[in-house]
Design a protein around this motif. Structure first.
Motif, PDB file in Angstrom:
ATOM      1  N   MET A   1      -0.978  -5.015  12.130  1.00  0.00           N
ATOM      2  CA  MET A   1      -1.196  -5.021  10.683  1.00  0.00           C
ATOM      3  C   MET A   1      -2.385  -4.136  10.308  1.00  0.00           C
ATOM      4  N   PHE A   2      -2.280  -3.525   9.127  1.00  0.00           N
ATOM      5  CA  PHE A   2      -3.307  -2.610   8.637  1.00  0.00           C
ATOM      6  C   PHE A   2      -4.221  -3.327   7.651  1.00  0.00           C
ATOM      7  N   TYR A   3      -5.496  -2.912   7.682  1.00  0.00           N
ATOM      8  CA  TYR A   3      -6.509  -3.492   6.806  1.00  0.00           C
ATOM      9  C   TYR A   3      -7.238  -2.364   6.091  1.00  0.00           C
ATOM     10  N   PHE A   4      -7.231  -2.412   4.764  1.00  0.00           N
ATOM     11  CA  PHE A   4      -7.857  -1.375   3.955  1.00  0.00           C
ATOM     12  C   PHE A   4      -9.363  -1.597   3.897  1.00  0.00           C
ATOM     13  N   ALA A   5     -10.128  -0.505   3.960  1.00  0.00           N
ATOM     14  CA  ALA A   5     -11.574  -0.597   3.803  1.00  0.00           C
ATOM     15  C   ALA A   5     -12.033   0.072   2.509  1.00  0.00           C
ATOM     16  N   SER A   6     -11.572   1.306   2.269  1.00  0.00           N
ATOM     17  CA  SER A   6     -11.970   2.036   1.068  1.00  0.00           C
ATOM     18  C   SER A   6     -11.359   3.423   1.122  1.00  0.00           C
TER      19      SER A   6
ATOM     20  N   MET B   1      -3.009  -5.244   4.312  1.00  0.00           N
ATOM     21  CA  MET B   1      -2.022  -4.628   3.421  1.00  0.00           C
ATOM     22  C   MET B   1      -0.660  -4.533   4.094  1.00  0.00           C
ATOM     23  N   GLY B   2      -0.527  -5.063   5.310  1.00  0.00           N
ATOM     24  CA  GLY B   2       0.776  -5.213   5.917  1.00  0.00           C
ATOM     25  C   GLY B   2       1.071  -4.285   7.064  1.00  0.00           C
ATOM     26  N   VAL B   3       2.347  -3.968   7.235  1.00  0.00           N
ATOM     27  CA  VAL B   3       2.827  -3.147   8.348  1.00  0.00           C
ATOM     28  C   VAL B   3       3.661  -1.994   7.782  1.00  0.00           C
ATOM     29  N   SER B   4       3.906  -1.000   8.613  1.00  0.00           N
ATOM     30  CA  SER B   4       4.714   0.137   8.180  1.00  0.00           C
ATOM     31  C   SER B   4       6.154  -0.293   7.928  1.00  0.00           C
ATOM     32  N   LEU B   5       6.714   0.207   6.844  1.00  0.00           N
ATOM     33  CA  LEU B   5       8.131   0.001   6.592  1.00  0.00           C
ATOM     34  C   LEU B   5       8.963   0.762   7.621  1.00  0.00           C
ATOM     35  N   PRO B   6      10.194   0.335   7.887  1.00  0.00           N
ATOM     36  CA  PRO B   6      11.067   1.113   8.763  1.00  0.00           C
ATOM     37  C   PRO B   6      11.205   2.547   8.235  1.00  0.00           C
ATOM     38  N   GLY B   7      11.207   3.495   9.147  1.00  0.00           N
ATOM     39  CA  GLY B   7      11.281   4.889   8.735  1.00  0.00           C
ATOM     40  C   GLY B   7       9.939   5.520   8.464  1.00  0.00           C
ATOM     41  N   TRP B   8       8.879   4.728   8.606  1.00  0.00           N
ATOM     42  CA  TRP B   8       7.512   5.219   8.455  1.00  0.00           C
ATOM     43  C   TRP B   8       6.720   4.852   9.707  1.00  0.00           C
ATOM     44  N   ASP B   9       5.865   5.751  10.150  1.00  0.00           N
ATOM     45  CA  ASP B   9       5.009   5.507  11.316  1.00  0.00           C
ATOM     46  C   ASP B   9       3.580   5.829  10.913  1.00  0.00           C
ATOM     47  N   SER B  10       2.771   4.798  10.749  1.00  0.00           N
ATOM     48  CA  SER B  10       1.393   4.970  10.304  1.00  0.00           C
ATOM     49  C   SER B  10       0.436   4.618  11.424  1.00  0.00           C
TER      50      SER B  10
ATOM     51  N   PHE C   1       4.518   2.638   1.744  1.00  0.00           N
ATOM     52  CA  PHE C   1       4.927   2.773   3.144  1.00  0.00           C
ATOM     53  C   PHE C   1       4.263   1.762   4.078  1.00  0.00           C
ATOM     54  N   ILE C   2       3.254   1.053   3.616  1.00  0.00           N
ATOM     55  CA  ILE C   2       2.675  -0.066   4.375  1.00  0.00           C
ATOM     56  C   ILE C   2       2.696  -1.274   3.442  1.00  0.00           C
ATOM     57  N   VAL C   3       3.409  -2.334   3.831  1.00  0.00           N
ATOM     58  CA  VAL C   3       3.584  -3.460   2.910  1.00  0.00           C
ATOM     59  C   VAL C   3       3.613  -4.788   3.658  1.00  0.00           C
ATOM     60  N   ASN C   4       3.398  -5.841   2.896  1.00  0.00           N
ATOM     61  CA  ASN C   4       3.707  -7.202   3.338  1.00  0.00           C
ATOM     62  C   ASN C   4       5.071  -7.542   2.739  1.00  0.00           C
ATOM     63  N   PRO C   5       6.156  -7.290   3.459  1.00  0.00           N
ATOM     64  CA  PRO C   5       7.487  -7.330   2.846  1.00  0.00           C
ATOM     65  C   PRO C   5       7.958  -8.725   2.478  1.00  0.00           C
ATOM     66  N   TRP C   6       8.800  -8.772   1.445  1.00  0.00           N
ATOM     67  CA  TRP C   6       9.403 -10.029   1.004  1.00  0.00           C
ATOM     68  C   TRP C   6      10.783 -10.275   1.607  1.00  0.00           C
ATOM     69  N   HIS C   7      11.480  -9.223   2.005  1.00  0.00           N
ATOM     70  CA  HIS C   7      12.841  -9.408   2.503  1.00  0.00           C
ATOM     71  C   HIS C   7      12.833 -10.331   3.725  1.00  0.00           C
ATOM     72  N   PRO C   8      13.755 -11.308   3.776  1.00  0.00           N
ATOM     73  CA  PRO C   8      13.724 -12.293   4.864  1.00  0.00           C
ATOM     74  C   PRO C   8      13.836 -11.681   6.266  1.00  0.00           C
ATOM     75  N   GLN C   9      14.471 -10.522   6.399  1.00  0.00           N
ATOM     76  CA  GLN C   9      14.556  -9.875   7.711  1.00  0.00           C
ATOM     77  C   GLN C   9      13.202  -9.415   8.219  1.00  0.00           C
ATOM     78  N   TYR C  10      12.308  -9.099   7.293  1.00  0.00           N
ATOM     79  CA  TYR C  10      11.055  -8.436   7.663  1.00  0.00           C
ATOM     80  C   TYR C  10       9.813  -9.223   7.267  1.00  0.00           C
TER      81      TYR C  10
ATOM     82  N   TYR D   1       0.828  -1.206   0.000  1.00  0.00           N
ATOM     83  CA  TYR D   1       0.000   0.000   0.000  1.00  0.00           C
ATOM     84  C   TYR D   1       0.863   1.257   0.000  1.00  0.00           C
ATOM     85  N   GLY D   2       0.472   2.202  -0.841  1.00  0.00           N
ATOM     86  CA  GLY D   2       1.159   3.481  -0.874  1.00  0.00           C
ATOM     87  C   GLY D   2       0.333   4.481  -1.654  1.00  0.00           C
ATOM     88  N   GLN D   3       0.917   5.638  -1.894  1.00  0.00           N
ATOM     89  CA  GLN D   3       0.240   6.694  -2.630  1.00  0.00           C
ATOM     90  C   GLN D   3       1.250   7.434  -3.494  1.00  0.00           C
ATOM     91  N   THR D   4       0.742   8.143  -4.497  1.00  0.00           N
ATOM     92  CA  THR D   4       1.621   8.982  -5.304  1.00  0.00           C
ATOM     93  C   THR D   4       2.395   9.941  -4.410  1.00  0.00           C
TER      94      THR D   4
END
Length: 568
Positions: free
Chosen positions: A451-456, A369-378, A351-360, A343-346
């Motif tokens: 974890m965040f869940y999108f509604a609309s 739609m996942g959790v905040s990436l490091p460096g982002w606070d949602s 900034f909110i993702v289900n990451p693929w990197h093995p650390q995360y 999840y993100g915006q233009t």
């Protein structure tokens, strides 16, 4: 191209760059875009694998190296400089995916100028609005796009070569090939504009109304780099393909700039997309890491029923619209890889993702739609005031704990969006009065697991008899029906309940006759009652050939509401 990486492969000890390391690399007073995206990389390394279909339908792949890209962009920069383009001036492109497009982009940045992408599906009114809004001095156009440009103050430069380019020229036009042959970059240095300088002005897709110009500074590259590394887990062994168009944020940020920041290649498919062609690219190019909008996954799913999927794909990611659960399940069987929603915006990138990197990497949760990436606070804020809401319990209903998704700008080190171009009122609407919160305009909830869940979109939330219902929850159930390709849910005024749900549905076999429609409506209503909630089913279902969308593929529910109101 061939792939040597296996599904699930990857060094589990690989460490992603920290936020501090990224800021030290990109957020500097002497930052140079050309250096960060090209000149610092091995000149022999591949920047893009340019893939196209030849006249016989065979796939042809040409490698564009960083050395070639540097040389090409220097010629473009010299030509633009001779036209009077300098630091801070805007240059637009009306070009499809090509090696020439990337060379023009980098040439613009080499001068310290501002890049304004124009989507090739635009008609003149959309082009004119962006040219005037950005005050572009030059527009570079593909020959096949030239006829769309009906006026304006910008100097028109036609790209390409040969008869096609020459025949596209109109009075006053210049030809890029001739300009680059006549101009020399020499021993000039690329502009060091600093991390706060504007690199791109990209207009929003108009999901909720008139597009706005997002001012993208150089420092945004730190965030783009991080998403490539943590969100997509892109690394040197990958054959990476982001199929999104670079006229829009996901394709530009993560199909052009992100891979270039890492110095890694991306497939650049220049032929028109089709699900058949996509499957051939997967197999013949050996794609291991794929990113696309949900629409792409839906078209592949509809086309490839019963067919086997790619054999070496290890990561599949989706962004741009919410990913419905049936695509996630289908992906496991077809790709052999779950599709992870991001999840993100233009205005901010991802900034909110289900990451693929093995650390995360986390376990997927249905609909998340996942959790905040490091460096982002949602956060999810209360619908009325700027107070973080209590987190929803597992299995909570749609209306429980639904609020407004927001970014805490005071705690987000990778933030970069400061406002829209020449639109202070629109910018002010996005921020709290104290500047702490950025309002995404989306509604959602946050689970106790974080974890965040999108509604609309926040404007799309339906309030029925006191219940807050997110259209996405209902749409996710409707598309589980094998006959449904797409669905959009809106709220319609109701004297008793305030609002009730109605749905617009695209069926695989087209618009049904009256008798079939009645049976299908009953079936779909029952599906929602059983699969979501007894009270939150669509009271009416309208069958349509297609849903209104932005050029980037996002459903415009506000147009459906407008059409429904007009018809009433």
């Amino acid at each position: 191209m061939s792939a040597t990486i296996e599904k699930g492969a990857g060094d589990e000890t690989r460490t992603a760059r920290s936020v501090d390391q990224l800021l030290a690399e990109y957020d500097t007073p002497d930052a140079c875009v050309a250096e960060l995206l090209c000149d610092r990389h091995d000149p022999e390394a591949t920047a893009f694998s340019v893939v196209s279909e030849d006249e016989d339908g065979a796939l042809q792949t040409t490698a564009l190296t960083y050395g070639e890209l540097k040389a090409n962009s220097e010629k473009v920069a010299a030509a633009l400089a001779d036209l009077g383009v300098g630091e801070g001036d805007a240059v637009a492109t009306l070009m499809g995916k090509s090696a020439e497009l990337v060379g023009v982009m980098l040439g613009i940045w080499r001068l310290g100028a501002v890049y304004v992408p124009l989507f090739t599906a635009f008609a003149w009114p959309a082009i004119e609005m962006r040219l005037e809004g950005s005050r572009a001095k030059v527009i570079v156009s593909d020959p096949g796009q030239r006829e769309k440009i009906s006026g304006g103050e910008a100097q028109v430069v036609v790209a390409g070569s040969g008869a096609a380019a020459e025949s596209a020229l109109r009075a006053g036009d210049l030809q890029l090939e001739e300009l680059t042959q006549e101009s020399e970059w020499g021993d000039r240095s690329a502009a060091r504009v600093g991390s706060g300088a504007t690199m791109v002005v990209l207009y929003t897709s108009g999901t909720t109304g008139r597009p706005k110009g997002v001012v993208i500074p150089v420092r945004s590259l730190a965030s783009f780099h991080q998403y490539m590394e943590i969100g997509l887990d892109m690394h040197p062994e990958d054959v990476f393909w982001n199929s999104a168009d670079p006229g829009w944020a996901y394709g530009l940020y993560y199909g052009i700039m992100g891979p270039m920041a890492l110095g890694l290649p991306n497939i650049l498919l220049t032929s028109a997309y089709s699900p058949t062609l996509a499957l051939r690219v997967f197999e013949e190019c050996g794609v291991t890491n794929f990113a696309a909008a949900p629409t792409v996954y839906r078209t592949i799913r509809a086309h490839a029923a019963g067919a086997s999927g790619p054999t070496v794909l290890r990561c599949a990611s989706s962004a741009g619209e919410p990913l419905t659960p049936e695509i996630i399940e289908w992906g496991k069987s077809f790709f052999g890889s779950e599709v992870r929603d991001h999840y993100g915006q233009t205005e901010h990138g991802m900034f909110i993702v289900n990451p693929w990197h093995p650390q995360y990497r986390n376990d997927l949760r249905a609909g998340s739609m996942g959790v905040s990436l490091p460096g982002w606070d949602s956060e999810v804020l209360d619908p009325v005031d700027d107070r973080p809401m209590e987190r929803a319990a597992a299995g909570a209903s749609s209306d429980d704990r639904m609020g407004r998704v927001a970014i805490d700008m005071s705690a987000s080190a990778l933030k970069w969006f400061a406002g829209y171009l020449d639109a202070p009122e629109k910018t002010a609407e996005r921020f709290s009065s104290d500047g702490r919160w950025y309002y995404t305009g989306d509604a959602g909830k946050r689970g106790q697991d974080g974890m965040f869940y999108f509604a609309s979109r926040d404007d799309d939330v339906v309030i029925m008899a006191g219940y807050r219902i997110g259209p996405f929850d209902v749409e996710s159930v409707l598309v589980q029906d094998p006959e449904v390709i797409e669905a959009a849910v809106i709220g319609v005024p109701d004297d008793l309940r305030g609002e009730v749900l109605e749905s617009y549905v695209v069926l695989r076999d087209g618009i049904p006759d009256a008798g079939t429609a009645e049976a299908t409506t009953s079936r779909l209503q029952h599906l929602v009652k059983k699969g979501f909630a007894a009270h939150a089913y669509p009271r009416r279902i309208h069958y349509v050939a297609e849903l209104p969308k932005t050029p980037s593929g996002k459903i415009q529910r506000f147009l459906l509401r407008k059409e429904r109101t007009t018809r009433s």
